[in-house]
Design a protein around this motif. Structure first.
Motif, PDB file in Angstrom:
ATOM      1  N   ASP A   1       0.850  -1.091  -0.067  1.00 16.90           N
ATOM      2  CA  ASP A   1      -0.068  -0.032   0.063  1.00 16.90           C
ATOM      3  C   ASP A   1       0.914   1.218  -0.075  1.00 16.90           C
ATOM      4  OD1 ASP A   1      -2.410  -1.729   0.218  1.00 16.90           O
ATOM      5  OD2 ASP A   1      -2.125  -1.774   2.356  1.00 16.90           O
ATOM      6  N   GLU A   2       0.374   2.267   0.834  1.00 18.14           N
ATOM      7  CA  GLU A   2       1.286   3.413   0.963  1.00 18.14           C
ATOM      8  C   GLU A   2       1.878   3.548   2.507  1.00 18.14           C
ATOM      9  OE1 GLU A   2       1.951   5.510  -1.303  1.00 18.14           O
ATOM     10  OE2 GLU A   2       0.173   4.729  -2.623  1.00 18.14           O
ATOM     11  N   SER A   3       2.267   2.212   2.931  1.00 11.52           N
ATOM     12  CA  SER A   3       2.595   2.050   4.405  1.00 11.52           C
ATOM     13  C   SER A   3       3.858   1.516   4.561  1.00 11.52           C
ATOM     14  CB  SER A   3       1.562   1.470   5.203  1.00 11.52           C
ATOM     15  OG  SER A   3       1.570   0.056   4.711  1.00 11.52           O
ATOM     16  N   MET A   4       4.528   0.759   3.983  1.00 10.92           N
ATOM     17  CA  MET A   4       5.628   0.161   4.111  1.00 10.92           C
ATOM     18  C   MET A   4       6.471  -0.180   2.836  1.00 10.92           C
ATOM     19  SD  MET A   4       5.963  -3.371   6.435  1.00 10.92           S
ATOM     20  CE  MET A   4       7.673  -3.913   6.729  1.00 10.92           C
ATOM     21  N   ALA A   5       7.810  -0.126   2.624  1.00  9.17           N
ATOM     22  CA  ALA A   5       8.629  -0.676   1.540  1.00  9.17           C
ATOM     23  C   ALA A   5       9.923  -1.227   1.934  1.00  9.17           C
ATOM     24  CB  ALA A   5       8.743   0.489   0.626  1.00  9.17           C
ATOM     25  N   VAL A   6      10.426  -2.168   1.337  1.00 12.90           N
ATOM     26  CA  VAL A   6      11.714  -2.810   1.603  1.00 12.90           C
ATOM     27  C   VAL A   6      12.439  -2.699   0.263  1.00 12.90           C
ATOM     28  CG1 VAL A   6      13.221  -5.026   1.965  1.00 12.90           C
ATOM     29  CG2 VAL A   6      10.849  -4.624   3.085  1.00 12.90           C
ATOM     30  N   VAL A   7      13.782  -1.816   0.578  1.00 19.07           N
ATOM     31  CA  VAL A   7      14.744  -1.586  -0.465  1.00 19.07           C
ATOM     32  C   VAL A   7      16.206  -2.037  -0.143  1.00 19.07           C
ATOM     33  CG1 VAL A   7      15.355   0.525  -2.070  1.00 19.07           C
ATOM     34  CG2 VAL A   7      13.109   0.595  -1.088  1.00 19.07           C
ATOM     35  N   PRO A   8      16.865  -2.836  -1.178  1.00 22.61           N
ATOM     36  CA  PRO A   8      18.283  -3.034  -0.780  1.00 22.61           C
ATOM     37  C   PRO A   8      18.907  -1.926  -0.528  1.00 22.61           C
ATOM     38  CG  PRO A   8      17.766  -3.453  -3.186  1.00 22.61           C
ATOM     39  CD  PRO A   8      16.463  -3.236  -2.533  1.00 22.61           C
ATOM     40  N   MET A   9      20.079  -1.783   0.376  1.00 25.84           N
ATOM     41  CA  MET A   9      20.851  -0.735   0.375  1.00 25.84           C
ATOM     42  C   MET A   9      22.130  -0.515  -0.640  1.00 25.84           C
ATOM     43  SD  MET A   9      21.758  -0.643   4.289  1.00 25.84           S
ATOM     44  CE  MET A   9      23.038   0.624   4.413  1.00 25.84           C
ATOM     45  N   ALA A  10      22.189  -1.714  -1.385  1.00 26.87           N
ATOM     46  CA  ALA A  10      23.011  -1.840  -2.435  1.00 26.87           C
ATOM     47  C   ALA A  10      22.569  -2.672  -3.488  1.00 26.87           C
ATOM     48  CB  ALA A  10      24.581  -2.182  -2.236  1.00 26.87           C
ATOM     49  N   MET A  11      23.084  -2.416  -4.974  1.00 28.75           N
ATOM     50  CA  MET A  11      22.551  -3.431  -5.991  1.00 28.75           C
ATOM     51  C   MET A  11      23.771  -4.593  -6.372  1.00 28.75           C
ATOM     52  SD  MET A  11      19.616  -2.845  -6.508  1.00 28.75           S
ATOM     53  CE  MET A  11      19.417  -3.848  -7.497  1.00 28.75           C
ATOM     54  N   GLY A  12      24.679  -4.615  -5.563  1.00 31.98           N
ATOM     55  CA  GLY A  12      25.629  -5.452  -6.040  1.00 31.98           C
ATOM     56  C   GLY A  12      25.298  -6.820  -5.426  1.00 31.98           C
ATOM     57  N   GLU A  13      26.233  -7.856  -5.414  1.00 35.70           N
ATOM     58  CA  GLU A  13      26.009  -9.191  -4.897  1.00 35.70           C
ATOM     59  C   GLU A  13      25.612  -9.194  -3.565  1.00 35.70           C
ATOM     60  OE1 GLU A  13      25.867 -11.926  -6.811  1.00 35.70           O
ATOM     61  OE2 GLU A  13      26.331 -10.820  -8.536  1.00 35.70           O
ATOM     62  N   ALA A  14      26.092  -8.257  -2.708  1.00 36.46           N
ATOM     63  CA  ALA A  14      25.760  -8.170  -1.300  1.00 36.46           C
ATOM     64  C   ALA A  14      24.394  -7.651  -1.051  1.00 36.46           C
ATOM     65  CB  ALA A  14      26.543  -7.522  -0.337  1.00 36.46           C
ATOM     66  N   PHE A  15      23.553  -7.175  -1.905  1.00 33.68           N
ATOM     67  CA  PHE A  15      22.464  -6.269  -1.426  1.00 33.68           C
ATOM     68  C   PHE A  15      21.473  -7.189  -0.912  1.00 33.68           C
ATOM     69  CE2 PHE A  15      20.268  -9.347  -4.442  1.00 33.68           C
ATOM     70  CZ  PHE A  15      18.942  -9.359  -4.323  1.00 33.68           C
ATOM     71  N   ALA A  16      21.383  -8.494  -0.801  1.00 27.98           N
ATOM     72  CA  ALA A  16      20.283  -9.329  -0.167  1.00 27.98           C
ATOM     73  C   ALA A  16      20.609  -9.193   1.540  1.00 27.98           C
ATOM     74  CB  ALA A  16      20.355 -10.608  -0.602  1.00 27.98           C
ATOM     75  N   GLU A  17      21.890  -8.939   1.754  1.00 22.59           N
ATOM     76  CA  GLU A  17      22.186  -9.095   3.003  1.00 22.59           C
ATOM     77  C   GLU A  17      21.880  -7.725   3.765  1.00 22.59           C
ATOM     78  OE1 GLU A  17      23.737 -11.574   4.409  1.00 22.59           O
ATOM     79  OE2 GLU A  17      23.493 -12.455   2.451  1.00 22.59           O
ATOM     80  N   THR A  18      21.412  -6.542   3.296  1.00 18.62           N
ATOM     81  CA  THR A  18      21.172  -5.339   4.162  1.00 18.62           C
ATOM     82  C   THR A  18      20.170  -4.550   3.451  1.00 18.62           C
ATOM     83  OG1 THR A  18      23.431  -5.324   4.997  1.00 18.62           O
ATOM     84  CG2 THR A  18      21.964  -3.465   5.225  1.00 18.62           C
ATOM     85  N   ALA A  19      19.175  -4.259   4.173  1.00 19.22           N
ATOM     86  CA  ALA A  19      18.134  -3.522   3.321  1.00 19.22           C
ATOM     87  C   ALA A  19      17.410  -2.549   4.306  1.00 19.22           C
ATOM     88  CB  ALA A  19      17.054  -4.366   2.903  1.00 19.22           C
ATOM     89  N   TYR A  20      16.850  -1.382   3.585  1.00 15.79           N
ATOM     90  CA  TYR A  20      16.195  -0.602   4.379  1.00 15.79           C
ATOM     91  C   TYR A  20      14.627  -0.973   4.457  1.00 15.79           C
ATOM     92  CZ  TYR A  20      19.941   2.867   3.274  1.00 15.79           C
ATOM     93  OH  TYR A  20      21.188   3.515   3.371  1.00 15.79           O
ATOM     94  N   VAL A  21      13.942  -0.771   5.634  1.00 14.02           N
ATOM     95  CA  VAL A  21      12.490  -1.018   5.692  1.00 14.02           C
ATOM     96  C   VAL A  21      11.980   0.358   5.964  1.00 14.02           C
ATOM     97  CG1 VAL A  21      10.880  -1.989   6.931  1.00 14.02           C
ATOM     98  CG2 VAL A  21      12.712  -3.181   6.692  1.00 14.02           C
ATOM     99  N   ILE A  22      11.232   1.076   5.228  1.00 13.97           N
ATOM    100  CA  ILE A  22      10.652   2.236   5.029  1.00 13.97           C
ATOM    101  C   ILE A  22       9.407   2.401   5.319  1.00 13.97           C
ATOM    102  CG2 ILE A  22      10.459   4.476   3.615  1.00 13.97           C
ATOM    103  CD1 ILE A  22      12.886   3.258   2.003  1.00 13.97           C
ATOM    104  N   ARG A  23       8.809   3.320   6.435  1.00  9.54           N
ATOM    105  CA  ARG A  23       7.476   3.311   6.527  1.00  9.54           C
ATOM    106  C   ARG A  23       6.899   4.796   5.996  1.00  9.54           C
ATOM    107  NH1 ARG A  23       6.554  -1.077   9.691  1.00  9.54           N
ATOM    108  NH2 ARG A  23       8.075  -1.997  10.499  1.00  9.54           N
TER     109      ARG A  23
END
Length: 322
Positions: free
Chosen positions: A204-226
């Motif tokens: 919706d307009e309430s929550m998103a997950v975005v990786p911190m980087a787009m390289g091979e390590a992107f899956a290890e760290t992400a932003y959770v944005i409300r």
């Protein structure tokens, strides 16, 4: 099997022994079950209290209550417990989803570790009330189609899914047939862009997950944005890319009223062609050989009466195929 209605293995064994030996005493049942008499006596007492066994006489004799009566009561109790548990599950699920609602404005959380990121992605699916939107591009940390059952369940609950795929996502071997095509067949709206600025999944307009980087390590760290100005910007970015995307046609089957429509493979081919994939990428996506791909494209051009991909796309849209 009687464990399903709340009986222990020993209680089940004693009850079934009594079914074939009505009027037996505790000693006889103990011999049949290979248990100590004192142990059987305690089990019989519990069965009497639960209404599965009746006792009479001196010395005490036991007889099993008819299964349809005794077990029917136990099944009814279990059904009541399950109904109460289901209501509690719904209450807790609502609490879980509400937890994904806006907290403090502008909140951004950093999540580290592949399992933690994966859990937050799943939470986005669960938190959505109206729709889930996503930018989908390689690389991936989950197996092909891993989230499909969860997506299909949320779709049955009324949540819409809109996904924009990069060309690389479509060309990844196995990705189209084992995941994307099935997602579209279950009702996902999908479009294609040559490339995407990031990976993104949004409830919706309430929550998103975005990786911190787009390289091979992107899956290890992400932003959770409300809910925040940043989340609003991501929503606007998605809608901008969506407006420029090419609809991906994949999966729907023809009904008897749509016999003039292309078959599934042709629809998939049209979607990939419209997405701008090369012959080689289409072959990988659909699991075809290069020769089969070229032959199918040539046949499609002939059917549509065109000689170029651009003309094929225009003709397909004129016929309502795209």
């Amino acid at each position: 099997m009687l464990e399903a209605v709340g009986l222990s293995a020993r209680e089940s064994a004693v009850y079934q022994a009594l079914l074939t030996r009505p009027g037996a005493d505790a000693a006889r049942i103990a011999g049949d079950c290979g248990l100590a008499e004192a142990e059987v006596g305690a089990v019989l007492l519990r069965l009497v209290q639960d209404g599965l066994v009746v006792q009479s006489g001196r010395p005490t004799r036991y007889e099993a209550t008819a299964p349809d009566v005794a077990l029917g009561k136990l099944i009814g109790r279990q059904e009541q417990r399950l109904s109460a548990a289901r209501l509690e599950m719904q209450r807790l699920t609502q609490m879980f989803r509400d937890a994904g609602a806006p907290g403090d404005a502008g909140q951004v959380e950093v999540v580290s570790g592949a399992s933690a990121v994966s859990a937050r992605v799943n939470r986005v699916y669960e938190a959505a009330h109206r729709q889930v939107r996503a930018f989908d591009r390689p690389p991936y940390m989950q197996r092909l189609g891993e989230n499909l059952p969860l997506q299909q369940r949320r779709q049955r609950e009324g949540v819409a899914f809109r996904t924009i795929y990069s060309r690389d996502a479509l060309a990844l071997p196995g990705r189209f047939q084992q995941d994307i095509e099935l997602s579209c067949a279950s009702g996902e709206q999908a479009r294609v862009r040559p490339s995407l600025p990031t990976k993104l999944i949004m409830a919706d307009e309430s929550m998103a997950v975005v990786p911190m980087a787009m390289g091979e390590a992107f899956a290890e760290t992400a932003y959770v944005i409300r809910s925040s100005a940043l989340l609003a910007a991501l929503s606007a970015l998605f809608e901008h890319e969506w407006s420029r995307g090419v609809p991906l046609v994949a999966g729907p089957r023809r009904s008897s009223e749509q016999l003039d429509q292309p078959d599934e493979k042709t629809r998939a081919l049209l979607g990939l062609l419209a997405g701008g994939l090369t012959d080689e990428a289409i072959a990988r996506a659909l699991g075809w050989s290069a020769r089969t791909t070229q032959r199918r494209i040539a046949a499609l051009h002939k059917e549509l009466g065109v000689s170029t991909r651009f003309q094929a796309g225009a003709a397909a849209r004129d016929r309502g195929w795209l």
